[in-house]
Motif scaffolding. Structure first.
Motif, PDB file in Angstrom:
ATOM      1  N   PHE A  73     -18.388   2.531  10.690  1.00 19.50           N
ATOM      2  CA  PHE A  73     -17.728   2.036   9.488  1.00 19.50           C
ATOM      3  C   PHE A  73     -18.460   2.356   8.189  1.00 19.50           C
ATOM      4  N   TYR A  74     -19.399   3.293   8.228  1.00 22.64           N
ATOM      5  CA  TYR A  74     -20.082   3.707   7.003  1.00 22.64           C
ATOM      6  C   TYR A  74     -19.192   4.658   6.217  1.00 22.64           C
TER       7      TYR A  74
ATOM      8  N   TRP B  88     -23.731  -2.389   3.597  1.00 29.11           N
ATOM      9  CA  TRP B  88     -22.346  -2.695   3.944  1.00 29.11           C
ATOM     10  C   TRP B  88     -22.303  -3.682   5.113  1.00 29.11           C
ATOM     11  N   GLN B  89     -21.250  -4.466   5.179  1.00 29.94           N
ATOM     12  CA  GLN B  89     -21.096  -5.441   6.249  1.00 29.94           C
ATOM     13  C   GLN B  89     -19.629  -5.798   6.436  1.00 29.94           C
ATOM     14  N   ALA B  90     -19.337  -6.396   7.584  1.00 32.80           N
ATOM     15  CA  ALA B  90     -18.000  -6.928   7.837  1.00 32.80           C
ATOM     16  C   ALA B  90     -17.870  -8.296   7.181  1.00 32.80           C
TER      17      ALA B  90
ATOM     18  N   TYR C 151     -14.219  -5.014   8.577  1.00 35.49           N
ATOM     19  CA  TYR C 151     -14.706  -4.278   7.411  1.00 35.49           C
ATOM     20  C   TYR C 151     -13.531  -4.046   6.477  1.00 35.49           C
ATOM     21  N   GLU C 152     -13.831  -3.862   5.184  1.00 28.88           N
ATOM     22  CA  GLU C 152     -12.727  -3.814   4.218  1.00 28.88           C
ATOM     23  C   GLU C 152     -11.773  -2.656   4.474  1.00 28.88           C
TER      24      GLU C 152
ATOM     25  N   ARG D 149     -19.596  -3.870   0.115  1.00 27.81           N
ATOM     26  CA  ARG D 149     -20.346  -2.614   0.093  1.00 27.81           C
ATOM     27  C   ARG D 149     -20.995  -2.468  -1.273  1.00 27.81           C
TER      28      ARG D 149
END
Length: 307
Positions: A111-112, A157-159, A165-166, A178
């Motif tokens: 998810f990066y 970044w994070q959920a 995640y967005e 993020r």
């Protein structure tokens, strides 16, 4: 037909591997030759050992095709598949053993995005209404000798606490949770977010089929992703974890490591360093240690947001 060429035709199981290796023998690139020779040898040995039926082989090929079909600009099923079979963590440890004094690394994950907005120290990366208690994260970036590194970049970044995640969630603003920060002259950085929560990896594709067949949990422990970089230093890709020992031990992608578990402290009373913070809130301080090297950055597995 030349009798010599007839003698080279495959007639039994034992002929296949040496014939394929001979066909690749003139490969000019020595590293490609080494990798493909080993891959073919091990793959053929695996097939000879497990002896799949034709139906099983066809199913495996369809599963691989579906991995590609489920991969797009906002979801990378290929990276997810590598993660859940432990390949990503093994590659990480082969290349980053943590034995040079640096902060322990962790896999990049699927998810990066790589396009996080630049933020000033102290800014909040929760850009849309995001449930969960506030988190104040701080620390410093230092070299192997402990000296502060000014101007280090921290991609974060994070959920969200709802487990998405967005880029997976149309209700979140673009690049919610993020941000990219820069360490000060003293190596320090700080930002505000929400306390991370554990979440399931996406299970709507072929990876989910595999996990269900293996009766495995799809859960990841709570964590925040970081890419920490600075000129003249090896780039650090890691995650800082906050969860129970059981959740860490059953991480579906095998990414949790004790060395990168953060001290997330809950505050139920007002604190002079955090005036106006809504109770309860959390703080975490974690220092990142980099070793000398050449900065190298990963290709983002995704590039957009689901609409």
């Amino acid at each position: 037909m030349d009798p010599t060429s007839i003698a080279k035709l495959i007639t039994k199981e034992a002929d296949v591997t040496p014939t394929v290796l001979a066909a690749m023998a003139d490969t000019d690139d020595p590293r490609l030759k080494e990798i493909m020779t080993s891959m073919v040898t091990h793959l053929h040995q695996f097939l000879l050992e497990t002896r799949p039926t034709e139906a099983e082989f066809e199913y495996a090929l369809r599963w691989i095709v579906e991995i590609g079909q489920f991969t797009n600009e906002f979801h990378n099923e290929v990276v997810l598949a590598a993660d859940v079979v432990g390949a990503s963590t093994l590659i990480d440890l082969i290349n980053n053993d943590g034995m040079q004094g640096e902060t322990m690394s962790a896999l990049l994950g699927p998810f990066y995005r790589g396009d996080a907005p630049a933020c000033a120290n102290g800014e909040c990366i929760a850009r849309s209404e995001t449930p969960g208690p506030s988190l104040f994260f701080s620390g410093k970036v230092v070299g192997a000798d402990g000296a502060p590194i000014a101007g280090a970049a921290l991609d974060v970044w994070q959920a969200s606490p709802v487990g998405l995640y967005e880029n997976q969630d149309e209700t979140q603003e673009d690049c919610n949770l993020r941000g990219k920060f820069t360490s000060g002259a003293d190596g320090r950085f700080h930002f505000q977010s929400v306390k991370p929560a554990g979440y399931p990896v996406p299970t709507g594709g072929p990876v989910g089929v595999l996990l269900r067949a293996q009766k495995r949990t799809p859960m990841r422990p709570a964590h925040i992703h970081f890419i920490v970089s600075a000129p003249g230093h090896k780039t650090l890709i890691t995650q800082i974890f906050s969860d129970s020992p059981e959740a860490l031990a059953t991480d579906v992608v095998f990414g949790a490591k004790q060395q990168i578990v953060g001290d997330f402290r809950m505050h139920t009373q007002p604190h002079p360093d955090y005036p106006g913070a809504t109770l309860p809130f959390y703080t975490c301080e974690y220092d990142f240690r980099l070793v000398e090297g050449t900065p190298v950055f990963p290709v983002p597995p995704i590039s957009g947001k689901k609409s």
